[in-house]
Design a protein around this motif. Structure first.
Motif, PDB file in Angstrom:
ATOM      1  N   ALA A  50       0.834  -1.209   0.000  1.00  0.00           N
ATOM      2  CA  ALA A  50       0.000   0.000   0.000  1.00  0.00           C
ATOM      3  C   ALA A  50       0.864   1.252   0.000  1.00  0.00           C
ATOM      4  N   HIS A  51       1.937   1.241   0.765  1.00  0.00           N
ATOM      5  CA  HIS A  51       2.800   2.413   0.874  1.00  0.00           C
ATOM      6  C   HIS A  51       3.635   2.628  -0.385  1.00  0.00           C
ATOM      7  N   LEU A  52       3.911   1.559  -1.123  1.00  0.00           N
ATOM      8  CA  LEU A  52       4.580   1.717  -2.413  1.00  0.00           C
ATOM      9  C   LEU A  52       3.598   2.197  -3.477  1.00  0.00           C
ATOM     10  N   LEU A  53       2.397   1.597  -3.480  1.00  0.00           N
ATOM     11  CA  LEU A  53       1.408   1.943  -4.499  1.00  0.00           C
ATOM     12  C   LEU A  53       0.997   3.405  -4.414  1.00  0.00           C
ATOM     13  N   VAL A  54       0.798   3.922  -3.220  1.00  0.00           N
ATOM     14  CA  VAL A  54       0.365   5.313  -3.094  1.00  0.00           C
ATOM     15  C   VAL A  54       1.464   6.260  -3.573  1.00  0.00           C
ATOM     16  N   ARG A  55       2.724   5.893  -3.411  1.00  0.00           N
ATOM     17  CA  ARG A  55       3.821   6.706  -3.947  1.00  0.00           C
ATOM     18  C   ARG A  55       3.786   6.727  -5.468  1.00  0.00           C
ATOM     19  N   LEU A  56       3.565   5.564  -6.076  1.00  0.00           N
ATOM     20  CA  LEU A  56       3.521   5.490  -7.537  1.00  0.00           C
ATOM     21  C   LEU A  56       2.361   6.313  -8.094  1.00  0.00           C
ATOM     22  N   LEU A  57       1.207   6.217  -7.435  1.00  0.00           N
ATOM     23  CA  LEU A  57       0.052   6.965  -7.914  1.00  0.00           C
ATOM     24  C   LEU A  57       0.244   8.461  -7.686  1.00  0.00           C
ATOM     25  N   ALA A  58       0.805   8.836  -6.552  1.00  0.00           N
ATOM     26  CA  ALA A  58       1.061  10.249  -6.277  1.00  0.00           C
ATOM     27  C   ALA A  58       2.006  10.838  -7.316  1.00  0.00           C
ATOM     28  N   ALA A  62       1.115  13.919  -9.772  1.00  0.00           N
ATOM     29  CA  ALA A  62       1.936  15.125  -9.650  1.00  0.00           C
ATOM     30  C   ALA A  62       2.856  15.341 -10.839  1.00  0.00           C
ATOM     31  N   GLY A  63       3.032  14.316 -11.684  1.00  0.00           N
ATOM     32  CA  GLY A  63       3.980  14.424 -12.780  1.00  0.00           C
ATOM     33  C   GLY A  63       5.405  14.481 -12.263  1.00  0.00           C
ATOM     34  N   ALA A  64       5.690  13.677 -11.247  1.00  0.00           N
ATOM     35  CA  ALA A  64       6.989  13.717 -10.577  1.00  0.00           C
ATOM     36  C   ALA A  64       7.609  12.326 -10.544  1.00  0.00           C
ATOM     37  N   ASP A  65       8.822  12.262 -10.046  1.00  0.00           N
ATOM     38  CA  ASP A  65       9.535  11.005  -9.872  1.00  0.00           C
ATOM     39  C   ASP A  65       9.042  10.343  -8.586  1.00  0.00           C
ATOM     40  N   ALA A  66       8.645   9.089  -8.672  1.00  0.00           N
ATOM     41  CA  ALA A  66       8.127   8.384  -7.500  1.00  0.00           C
ATOM     42  C   ALA A  66       9.158   8.284  -6.388  1.00  0.00           C
ATOM     43  N   ARG A  67      10.441   8.342  -6.738  1.00  0.00           N
ATOM     44  CA  ARG A  67      11.482   8.283  -5.706  1.00  0.00           C
ATOM     45  C   ARG A  67      11.503   9.554  -4.864  1.00  0.00           C
ATOM     46  N   ASP A  68      10.842  10.598  -5.344  1.00  0.00           N
ATOM     47  CA  ASP A  68      10.769  11.851  -4.590  1.00  0.00           C
ATOM     48  C   ASP A  68       9.483  11.974  -3.779  1.00  0.00           C
ATOM     49  N   MET A  69       8.670  10.941  -3.797  1.00  0.00           N
ATOM     50  CA  MET A  69       7.422  10.959  -3.042  1.00  0.00           C
ATOM     51  C   MET A  69       7.683  10.424  -1.636  1.00  0.00           C
ATOM     52  N   HIS A  70       8.010  11.319  -0.717  1.00  0.00           N
ATOM     53  CA  HIS A  70       8.321  10.933   0.663  1.00  0.00           C
ATOM     54  C   HIS A  70       7.053  11.061   1.510  1.00  0.00           C
ATOM     55  N   LEU A  71       6.557   9.913   1.943  1.00  0.00           N
ATOM     56  CA  LEU A  71       5.276   9.855   2.633  1.00  0.00           C
ATOM     57  C   LEU A  71       5.443  10.080   4.123  1.00  0.00           C
ATOM     58  N   VAL A  72       4.548  10.875   4.698  1.00  0.00           N
ATOM     59  CA  VAL A  72       4.534  11.079   6.148  1.00  0.00           C
ATOM     60  C   VAL A  72       3.101  10.885   6.641  1.00  0.00           C
ATOM     61  N   GLN A  73       2.988  10.412   7.865  1.00  0.00           N
ATOM     62  CA  GLN A  73       1.686  10.261   8.517  1.00  0.00           C
ATOM     63  C   GLN A  73       1.796  10.772   9.943  1.00  0.00           C
ATOM     64  N   VAL A  87       2.384  13.974   1.388  1.00  0.00           N
ATOM     65  CA  VAL A  87       3.644  13.853   0.667  1.00  0.00           C
ATOM     66  C   VAL A  87       4.486  15.095   0.937  1.00  0.00           C
ATOM     67  N   LEU A  88       5.662  14.894   1.486  1.00  0.00           N
ATOM     68  CA  LEU A  88       6.540  16.012   1.799  1.00  0.00           C
ATOM     69  C   LEU A  88       6.884  16.793   0.536  1.00  0.00           C
ATOM     70  N   GLY A  89       6.835  18.113   0.638  1.00  0.00           N
ATOM     71  CA  GLY A  89       7.180  18.957  -0.497  1.00  0.00           C
ATOM     72  C   GLY A  89       6.062  19.147  -1.502  1.00  0.00           C
ATOM     73  N   HIS A  90       4.917  18.515  -1.259  1.00  0.00           N
ATOM     74  CA  HIS A  90       3.765  18.644  -2.162  1.00  0.00           C
ATOM     75  C   HIS A  90       2.519  18.955  -1.321  1.00  0.00           C
ATOM     76  N   PRO A  91       2.444  20.140  -0.744  1.00  0.00           N
ATOM     77  CA  PRO A  91       1.324  20.462   0.144  1.00  0.00           C
ATOM     78  C   PRO A  91      -0.030  20.494  -0.546  1.00  0.00           C
ATOM     79  N   ASP A  92      -0.038  20.630  -1.873  1.00  0.00           N
ATOM     80  CA  ASP A  92      -1.300  20.666  -2.607  1.00  0.00           C
ATOM     81  C   ASP A  92      -1.739  19.288  -3.073  1.00  0.00           C
ATOM     82  N   LEU A  93      -0.963  18.269  -2.764  1.00  0.00           N
ATOM     83  CA  LEU A  93      -1.260  16.918  -3.239  1.00  0.00           C
ATOM     84  C   LEU A  93      -1.860  16.100  -2.103  1.00  0.00           C
ATOM     85  N   ALA A  94      -3.078  15.599  -2.307  1.00  0.00           N
ATOM     86  CA  ALA A  94      -3.743  14.758  -1.309  1.00  0.00           C
ATOM     87  C   ALA A  94      -3.612  13.293  -1.704  1.00  0.00           C
TER      88      ALA A  94
END
Length: 230
Positions: A50-58, A62-73, A87-94
């Motif tokens: 789940a934590h990998l999939l949400v990074r890929l979808l984010a 976002a049109g970004a590199d999935a390796r830059d999708m740093h998830l926080v909870q 997602v750190l660095g993407h405050p407009d992305l839910a």
């Protein structure tokens, strides 16, 4: 990469772990700690997938590199490392995610989103339990639906869980949400767009909710869009 529309996805845990271009090393130290706490290896795999999939979808949205999708909870109530993800660095992305017994789901968009997936169980849900979740009109409709009542209940459940993840209600307020007149892929309260789908292998009900219409994407299509930059 080109940004994508608000989207939702579901897949089996095995498919995500087998085909994801991201590995477990993409998870944060906190996520590794939480994953290691699962006693059942299959539950641990569901969490990781789940934590990998949400990074890929984010990354797709976002049109970004999935390796830059740093998830926080973060949980505002107990200050624990869980709760609504961001997602750190993407405050407009839910983003939102869900996992249950071999299946995972995710949603992402530039407006609030929520997603939930649940397997269709063989054990019937008692009426008393339904009454705690359903509005009176929903309960009457389910009681008239005969053999399909369990499927109909689970469909309502995942819809309401998705609304909870958007902050529309909470577990105690489920009964006050009446979705009995909301059709498949309809709207609730003129604000929330619902996306409903069912999977067959394994049999699950899933729903995603957002303030904008969501697009359902499959795992092969998501990976074909190169969510990890070369």
């Amino acid at each position: 990469m080109t940004a994508g529309p608000p989207s939702a996805i579901s897949a089996t845990t095995a498919d995500v772990l087998r085909s994801s271009p991201l590995g477990e090393d993409a998870l944060s130290p906190g996520e590794h700690t939480r994953a290691a706490a699962f006693k059942n290896p299959s539950d641990r795999e569901d969490f990781i997938a789940a934590h990998l999939l949400v990074r890929l979808l984010a990354a797709h949205v976002a049109g970004a590199d999935a390796r830059d999708m740093h998830l926080v909870q973060h949980c505002d109530q107990c200050r624990g490392p869980h709760g609504k993800p961001a997602v750190l660095g993407h405050p407009d992305l839910a983003v939102s995610m869900s996992h249950a017994r071999g299946v995972v789901a995710a949603a992402a968009g530039h407006h609030r989103v929520g997603v939930d997936i649940e397997p269709l169980g063989s054990s019937p849900v008692p009426r008393r339990a339904m009454a705690h979740v359903l509005a009176p009109a929903e309960l009457r409709r389910l009681e008239a639906s005969g053999p399909s009542a369990q499927t109909a209940f689970l469909r309502t459940w995942v819809r309401k869980e998705s609304l909870i993840k958007c902050g529309v209600t909470d577990l105690a307020g489920m009964q006050r949400i009446d979705l009995s007149e909301v059709p498949d892929n309809g709207r609730y309260d003129d604000t929330w767009h619902l996306l409903d789908w069912r999977t067959d292998s394994p049999a699950c009900m899933a729903a995603a909710v957002g303030t904008r219409p969501l697009h359902l994407i499959g795992l092969p299509a998501l990976l074909a869009r190169d969510p990890v930059a070369a």
